[in-house]
Design a protein around this motif. Structure first.
Motif, PDB file in Angstrom:
ATOM      1  N   UNK A  28     -50.534  22.604 -47.518  1.00  0.00           N
ATOM      2  CA  UNK A  28     -51.819  22.211 -46.467  1.00  0.00           C
ATOM      3  C   UNK A  28     -52.449  23.391 -46.190  1.00  0.00           C
ATOM      4  N   UNK A  29     -51.650  24.418 -45.862  1.00  0.00           N
ATOM      5  CA  UNK A  29     -52.218  25.857 -45.594  1.00  0.00           C
ATOM      6  C   UNK A  29     -52.928  26.441 -46.885  1.00  0.00           C
ATOM      7  N   UNK A  30     -52.182  26.438 -48.188  1.00  0.00           N
ATOM      8  CA  UNK A  30     -52.896  26.980 -49.204  1.00  0.00           C
ATOM      9  C   UNK A  30     -53.962  26.214 -49.556  1.00  0.00           C
ATOM     10  N   UNK A  31     -54.044  24.837 -49.313  1.00  0.00           N
ATOM     11  CA  UNK A  31     -55.211  24.125 -49.610  1.00  0.00           C
ATOM     12  C   UNK A  31     -56.457  24.569 -48.694  1.00  0.00           C
ATOM     13  N   UNK A  32     -56.161  24.774 -47.411  1.00  0.00           N
ATOM     14  CA  UNK A  32     -57.078  25.338 -46.480  1.00  0.00           C
ATOM     15  C   UNK A  32     -57.610  26.632 -46.797  1.00  0.00           C
ATOM     16  N   UNK A  33     -56.728  27.549 -47.317  1.00  0.00           N
ATOM     17  CA  UNK A  33     -57.075  28.910 -47.952  1.00  0.00           C
ATOM     18  C   UNK A  33     -57.958  28.752 -49.159  1.00  0.00           C
ATOM     19  N   UNK A  64     -61.383  27.828 -48.124  1.00  0.00           N
ATOM     20  CA  UNK A  64     -61.935  28.978 -47.285  1.00  0.00           C
ATOM     21  C   UNK A  64     -62.538  30.098 -48.441  1.00  0.00           C
ATOM     22  N   UNK A  65     -61.605  30.193 -49.489  1.00  0.00           N
ATOM     23  CA  UNK A  65     -61.994  31.299 -50.545  1.00  0.00           C
ATOM     24  C   UNK A  65     -63.262  30.687 -51.312  1.00  0.00           C
ATOM     25  N   UNK A  66     -63.149  29.407 -51.424  1.00  0.00           N
ATOM     26  CA  UNK A  66     -64.498  29.118 -52.186  1.00  0.00           C
ATOM     27  C   UNK A  66     -65.584  29.026 -51.550  1.00  0.00           C
ATOM     28  N   UNK A  67     -65.614  28.853 -50.265  1.00  0.00           N
ATOM     29  CA  UNK A  67     -66.723  28.997 -49.261  1.00  0.00           C
ATOM     30  C   UNK A  67     -67.306  30.511 -49.264  1.00  0.00           C
ATOM     31  N   UNK A  68     -66.348  31.125 -48.931  1.00  0.00           N
ATOM     32  CA  UNK A  68     -66.966  32.709 -48.812  1.00  0.00           C
ATOM     33  C   UNK A  68     -67.254  33.388 -50.063  1.00  0.00           C
ATOM     34  N   UNK A  69     -66.905  32.742 -51.325  1.00  0.00           N
ATOM     35  CA  UNK A  69     -67.130  33.120 -52.514  1.00  0.00           C
ATOM     36  C   UNK A  69     -68.646  32.658 -52.851  1.00  0.00           C
ATOM     37  N   UNK A  70     -69.115  31.609 -52.295  1.00  0.00           N
ATOM     38  CA  UNK A  70     -70.325  30.970 -52.282  1.00  0.00           C
ATOM     39  C   UNK A  70     -71.450  31.465 -51.539  1.00  0.00           C
ATOM     40  N   UNK A  71     -71.109  32.393 -50.548  1.00  0.00           N
ATOM     41  CA  UNK A  71     -72.025  32.714 -49.610  1.00  0.00           C
ATOM     42  C   UNK A  71     -73.166  33.590 -49.979  1.00  0.00           C
ATOM     43  N   UNK A  72     -72.825  34.430 -50.940  1.00  0.00           N
ATOM     44  CA  UNK A  72     -73.884  35.412 -51.597  1.00  0.00           C
ATOM     45  C   UNK A  72     -73.479  35.791 -53.014  1.00  0.00           C
ATOM     46  N   UNK A  73     -74.328  35.571 -53.917  1.00  0.00           N
ATOM     47  CA  UNK A  73     -74.039  35.997 -55.374  1.00  0.00           C
ATOM     48  C   UNK A  73     -73.780  37.556 -55.567  1.00  0.00           C
ATOM     49  N   UNK A  74     -74.604  38.320 -54.946  1.00  0.00           N
ATOM     50  CA  UNK A  74     -74.595  39.758 -55.006  1.00  0.00           C
ATOM     51  C   UNK A  74     -73.124  40.315 -54.658  1.00  0.00           C
ATOM     52  N   UNK A  75     -73.077  39.960 -53.079  1.00  0.00           N
ATOM     53  CA  UNK A  75     -71.724  40.449 -52.507  1.00  0.00           C
ATOM     54  C   UNK A  75     -70.170  39.873 -53.189  1.00  0.00           C
ATOM     55  N   UNK A 132     -69.855  39.109 -56.304  1.00  0.00           N
ATOM     56  CA  UNK A 132     -69.857  39.776 -57.428  1.00  0.00           C
ATOM     57  C   UNK A 132     -69.151  41.232 -57.347  1.00  0.00           C
ATOM     58  N   UNK A 133     -69.533  41.953 -56.386  1.00  0.00           N
ATOM     59  CA  UNK A 133     -68.775  43.029 -55.932  1.00  0.00           C
ATOM     60  C   UNK A 133     -67.743  43.002 -55.711  1.00  0.00           C
ATOM     61  N   UNK A 134     -67.381  41.923 -54.767  1.00  0.00           N
ATOM     62  CA  UNK A 134     -65.978  41.812 -53.981  1.00  0.00           C
ATOM     63  C   UNK A 134     -65.063  41.535 -55.057  1.00  0.00           C
ATOM     64  N   UNK A 135     -65.460  40.591 -56.225  1.00  0.00           N
ATOM     65  CA  UNK A 135     -64.720  40.499 -57.217  1.00  0.00           C
ATOM     66  C   UNK A 135     -64.271  41.757 -58.184  1.00  0.00           C
ATOM     67  N   UNK A 136     -65.346  42.343 -58.234  1.00  0.00           N
ATOM     68  CA  UNK A 136     -65.184  43.702 -59.271  1.00  0.00           C
ATOM     69  C   UNK A 136     -64.169  44.566 -58.545  1.00  0.00           C
ATOM     70  N   UNK A 137     -64.394  44.706 -57.140  1.00  0.00           N
ATOM     71  CA  UNK A 137     -63.432  45.706 -56.335  1.00  0.00           C
ATOM     72  C   UNK A 137     -62.014  45.053 -56.244  1.00  0.00           C
ATOM     73  N   UNK A 138     -61.800  43.831 -56.514  1.00  0.00           N
ATOM     74  CA  UNK A 138     -60.519  43.170 -56.769  1.00  0.00           C
ATOM     75  C   UNK A 138     -59.808  43.559 -57.814  1.00  0.00           C
ATOM     76  N   UNK A 139     -60.616  43.634 -59.068  1.00  0.00           N
ATOM     77  CA  UNK A 139     -60.223  43.699 -60.408  1.00  0.00           C
ATOM     78  C   UNK A 139     -59.664  45.281 -60.474  1.00  0.00           C
ATOM     79  N   UNK A 140     -60.587  46.260 -59.479  1.00  0.00           N
ATOM     80  CA  UNK A 140     -60.068  47.386 -59.839  1.00  0.00           C
ATOM     81  C   UNK A 140     -59.365  48.256 -58.506  1.00  0.00           C
ATOM     82  N   UNK A 141     -58.752  47.018 -57.765  1.00  0.00           N
ATOM     83  CA  UNK A 141     -58.172  47.820 -56.693  1.00  0.00           C
ATOM     84  C   UNK A 141     -56.772  48.605 -56.961  1.00  0.00           C
TER      85      UNK A 141
END
Length: 603
Positions: A237-242, A245-256, A258-267
């Motif tokens: 249940x916790x994993x499903x909730x997370x 939440x991840x899908x929700x914040x991913x859709x909040x803004x297209x530009x942000x 994309x930058x967050x995903x890019x930074x995660x790839x280069x962490x």
């Protein structure tokens, strides 16, 4: 699902397991979840510490069922989370999550009869560790190894207490550290599934002892399994909730996003990520400006009293973030002596910033003067080293990375000089990435600094845009280094003049020039730089050498170099090796605006 009676039984079982329980013949005790066996014992028990157990291995079990180890030589209490009798290891932690406070008291003192684990069979090396006092943190004591060149921004407002050379650093991580003991060694007995004790009641040696243990009842196993199932359901249940939440914040803004995903790839590239509040604190509220370029303003900052940085605040923060992605992506993987190092970044909502090393000597533009200005002129040998360093940096960008990196803004302002005047190429806001086997790139508009932009970047009528465009900009930079003056004149908007100076050909022909070269060696250097610069600014991109060839030309003595024709010469002339007579030409180019392409490669 479990009913109320089963849940009550499970909690009762856990309560009983969590309390100290003593086995027969003192083979094993428990304090909380920690199993207490020889050579350790509980001081709470009435045992013979002389004949049964070594006195220095006594543990105290608190009312909260937490075992404590008191070292014989130090008045500190260490909480024990686990004891591995087979590997003779003890895991130490702090229930208050403030283990550095314990380590500060421990310092470099002896922990006999214990020691810190060996690495590769050798004693652990000593390392200098700095302790800080941080009233703003939950744990007022923090520590950091002295060799780190980037300080955690949370420690900027902290006060350094002292530096200590310790052996325990490589045994400490994630708020825990390990100790081990060598004698008495019960690893052999543990490997046999047996326990250990003194041989014949003396402390001269050990022997194995088979202890009888109680089997856990089947009903208890069932209850534990039921608890595990319930825990698994809660985890799902916790994993499903997370996930939601991840899908929700991913859709909040297209530009942000994309930058967050890019930074995660280069962490994995290890640049430090700062919040915007960190950036304001590091720059002291943006109090000291170092300058402003086309892509943002640069401010002086301080990570600590010893580490100075330059913080670049990017403009157009409401845009799509391409400048930010370009700059981080272009230099995130680059580790070259002639490329500026990225220390960190900020991607906090629409605030975007880049953190670099601070170079007190500033940019190369500051030192482009004629040699009669003795206070600023660097000398021809130093200028040659700077030109060669910039060339090697561009060669690395073109050939040394997984993808070819085209800078598109090589100019003296974007070449920084460190304390030893080693050049560092910076400002990758206009850079483009392309495969190494791709000879040309597509662009929708001219990019770069007027006077350094290759003709084909203005209009495809002059050829295709490729890595040769950087070589043109580099050639203009070399000619400015030789002449100590600009070779361009920005007149009106959307136009500029290329001022082709006659002294360049006078220099390579050995005639009178406007610069005084008293030393023969200086004259050779100036002539070599001028010839290489002339080759680099050839009007036709195909006539310009590659950066690898340019570096080889600069590393040679220059005796065999032949000056090209005018950079505006068209290939195919029968007088390719003829030196152009001295003259001054003004070539005025109008910027040709191209129709924007339907699809742009954002990389």
């Amino acid at each position: 699902m479990l009913n109320f009676q089963k849940l009550s039984l499970l909690w009762t079982l856990l309560f009983l397991v969590g309390n100290p329980a003593t086995g027969k013949n003192h083979c094993a005790d428990k304090c909380g979840k920690v199993r207490i066996e020889f050579p350790f014992y509980l001081r709470n028990k009435n045992l013979n510490h002389t004949t049964d157990y070594p006195p220095e291995f006594g543990l105290l079990c608190t009312q909260q069922n937490k075992p404590i180890l008191e070292l014989p030589t130090l008045p500190i209490q260490l909480f024990v989370r686990e004891i591995d009798y087979k590997s003779t290891l003890i895991e130490i932690y702090d229930p208050q999550n403030c283990l550095p406070d314990k380590l500060l008291k421990l310092g470099n003192a002896s922990i006999s009869p214990f020691r810190f684990p060996k690495g590769l069979g050798r004693p652990p090396p000593k390392l200098n560790v700095s302790f800080f006092c941080c009233d703003s943190l939950s744990c007022p004591i923090s520590l950091l190894p002295s060799y780190k060149d980037v300080v955690d921004p949370r420690l900027v407002s902290c006060t350094k207490l002292k530096d200590v050379s310790v052996e325990w650093w490589f045994s400490y991580y994630e708020e825990k550290f390990f100790m081990e003991w060598s004698k008495p060694d019960c690893g052999y007995c543990e490997a046999q599934g047996q326990k250990c004790k003194w041989r014949n009641g003396t402390n001269g040696g050990t022997e194995c002892n088979a202890c009888r243990t109680k089997r856990i009842p089947t009903s208890t196993v069932v209850q534990i399994a039921a608890g595990g199932v319930a825990g698994l359901i809660l985890l799902l249940l916790l994993v499903k909730a997370l996930f939601y939440a991840y899908v929700y914040y991913e859709k909040r803004g297209e530009d942000q996003a994309r930058i967050e995903k890019f930074l995660e790839d280069y962490r994995a590239m290890k640049p430090t990520r700062f919040t915007y509040a960190d950036i304001k604190r590091i720059t002291n509220g943006f109090s000291e400006s170092l300058g402003e370029g086309a892509h943002g303003a640069v401010f002086k900052g301080m990570l600590s009293s010893e580490i100075l940085v330059a913080v670049k605040i990017l403009k157009d923060t409401v845009g799509d973030g391409n400048d930010f992605i370009n700059e981080v992506r272009a230099i995130g993987k680059i580790h070259h002596v002639n490329i500026v190092r990225l220390l960190g970044f900020c991607a906090d909502e629409f605030h975007r910033a880049l953190v670099y090393d601070f170079f007190p000597n500033g940019s190369l533009q500051r030192f482009l003067v004629q040699q009669n200005n003795k206070d600023v002129f660097l000398g021809w040998e130093k200028l040659q080293q700077i030109g060669l360093g910039v060339g090697k940096g561009i060669e690395y960008l073109h050939l040394g990375c997984d993808h070819r990196i085209l800078h598109f803004d090589i100019n003296p302002h974007n070449v920084l000089l460190d304390d030893l005047f080693v050049p560092k190429i910076t400002d990758f806001g206009l850079a483009k990435l392309c495969p190494k086997n791709q000879s040309t790139v597509s662009m929708t508009a001219a990019r770069g600094t007027l006077g350094y932009i290759a003709p084909e970047v203005f209009s495809r009528n002059f050829g295709n845009v490729s890595y040769k465009s950087d070589i043109y900009s580099y050639g203009m930079l070399l000619l400015e280094m030789v002449g100590g003056r600009k070779n361009t004149n920005v007149s009106v908007e959307d136009s500029f003049q290329v001022l082709y100076p006659e002294w360049v050909h006078n220099l390579v022909e050995g005639k009178d020039v406007q610069i005084s070269l008293e030393d023969e060696g200086d004259a050779k250097i100036a002539k070599k730089l001028a010839i290489v610069g002339l080759w680099c600014i050839q009007w036709n991109p195909a006539d310009r050498p590659s950066m690898k060839t340019v570096v080889q030309m600069l590393e040679g003595d220059g005796c065999e170099l032949v000056a090209p024709l005018s950079p505006f010469h068209i290939s195919g002339s029968s007088t390719v090796n003829t030196v152009v007579p001295a003259r001054r030409q003004n070539f005025e180019l109008e910027v040709i605006h191209e129709i924007e392409e339907n699809s742009v490669d954002h990389f």
